[in-house]
Design a protein around this motif. Structure first.
Motif, PDB file in Angstrom:
ATOM      1  N   GLN A   3     152.332  74.635 -66.025  1.00  0.00           N
ATOM      2  CA  GLN A   3     151.112  75.434 -66.073  1.00  0.00           C
ATOM      3  C   GLN A   3     149.887  74.573 -66.324  1.00  0.00           C
ATOM      4  O   GLN A   3     148.878  75.043 -66.835  1.00  0.00           O
ATOM      5  N   GLY A   4     149.959  73.298 -65.972  1.00  0.00           N
ATOM      6  CA  GLY A   4     148.805  72.419 -66.061  1.00  0.00           C
ATOM      7  C   GLY A   4     148.557  71.795 -67.417  1.00  0.00           C
ATOM      8  O   GLY A   4     147.425  71.438 -67.726  1.00  0.00           O
ATOM      9  N   ALA A   5     149.574  71.624 -68.207  1.00  0.00           N
ATOM     10  CA  ALA A   5     149.408  70.995 -69.517  1.00  0.00           C
ATOM     11  C   ALA A   5     149.078  69.517 -69.362  1.00  0.00           C
ATOM     12  O   ALA A   5     149.476  68.874 -68.384  1.00  0.00           O
ATOM     13  N   LEU A   6     148.373  68.981 -70.344  1.00  0.00           N
ATOM     14  CA  LEU A   6     148.156  67.546 -70.428  1.00  0.00           C
ATOM     15  C   LEU A   6     149.383  66.964 -71.115  1.00  0.00           C
ATOM     16  O   LEU A   6     149.739  67.381 -72.221  1.00  0.00           O
ATOM     17  N   SER A  38     137.833  61.224 -75.211  1.00  0.00           N
ATOM     18  CA  SER A  38     138.156  61.365 -73.787  1.00  0.00           C
ATOM     19  C   SER A  38     139.115  62.520 -73.536  1.00  0.00           C
ATOM     20  O   SER A  38     139.314  62.928 -72.396  1.00  0.00           O
ATOM     21  N   LEU A  39     139.704  63.059 -74.590  1.00  0.00           N
ATOM     22  CA  LEU A  39     140.654  64.172 -74.471  1.00  0.00           C
ATOM     23  C   LEU A  39     140.052  65.505 -74.888  1.00  0.00           C
ATOM     24  O   LEU A  39     140.713  66.538 -74.816  1.00  0.00           O
ATOM     25  N   ASP A  44     141.374  73.117 -76.346  1.00  0.00           N
ATOM     26  CA  ASP A  44     141.898  74.486 -76.390  1.00  0.00           C
ATOM     27  C   ASP A  44     142.911  74.750 -75.285  1.00  0.00           C
ATOM     28  O   ASP A  44     143.205  75.903 -74.966  1.00  0.00           O
ATOM     29  N   LYS A  45     143.446  73.695 -74.701  1.00  0.00           N
ATOM     30  CA  LYS A  45     144.460  73.824 -73.653  1.00  0.00           C
ATOM     31  C   LYS A  45     145.757  73.204 -74.153  1.00  0.00           C
ATOM     32  O   LYS A  45     145.785  72.535 -75.176  1.00  0.00           O
ATOM     33  N   LEU A  67     142.754  67.005 -85.648  1.00  0.00           N
ATOM     34  CA  LEU A  67     141.489  66.689 -84.980  1.00  0.00           C
ATOM     35  C   LEU A  67     140.919  67.878 -84.207  1.00  0.00           C
ATOM     36  O   LEU A  67     139.972  67.732 -83.449  1.00  0.00           O
ATOM     37  N   GLY A  68     141.542  69.066 -84.376  1.00  0.00           N
ATOM     38  CA  GLY A  68     140.983  70.276 -83.799  1.00  0.00           C
ATOM     39  C   GLY A  68     141.632  70.780 -82.523  1.00  0.00           C
ATOM     40  O   GLY A  68     141.179  71.772 -81.957  1.00  0.00           O
TER      41      GLY A  68
END
Length: 101
Positions: A3-6, A38-39, A44-45, A67-68
């Motif tokens: 589903q497009g995760a990093l 850079s990330l 929120d993904k 780190l949120g």
């Protein structure tokens, strides 16, 4: 992942080049905090971390959460578990281009 995760590979560059999960992005564990800017678009993904065994991936996942980042997961068992399940790897060839195994 579908589903497009990093997907973040936290291993050494040599290990990453020898074989990694599909569209994984190489971010050495020691450089993770320095590369957070850079990330940030992934904050929120879904982000999935992994190393060889899963231990370093779990530490990295906790770091990203601090780190949120809100949707962080560690690949349980790391790349070793991935290989044990006979799942495919991609290798980085010369020039940094990836090709399927």
């Amino acid at each position: 992942m579908n589903q497009g995760a990093l997907v973040l590979d936290l291993r050494a560059k040599e290990a990453f080049d020898a074989g990694h999960i599909g569209d994984a992005r190489h971010v050495p564990a020691a450089d993770l905090a320095a590369q957070v800017d850079s990330l940030k678009k992934w904050r929120d993904k879904t982000v999935i971390t992994y190393d060889a065994s899963g231990n370093g991936g779990a530490i990295a996942a906790r770091t990203l959460i601090k780190l949120g980042f809100t949707k962080v997961f560690n690949l349980e068992g790391g790349l070793n578990a991935w290989l044990k399940d006979n799942l495919p790897l991609t290798k980085s060839g010369s020039g940094g281009k990836a090709s399927s195994k």
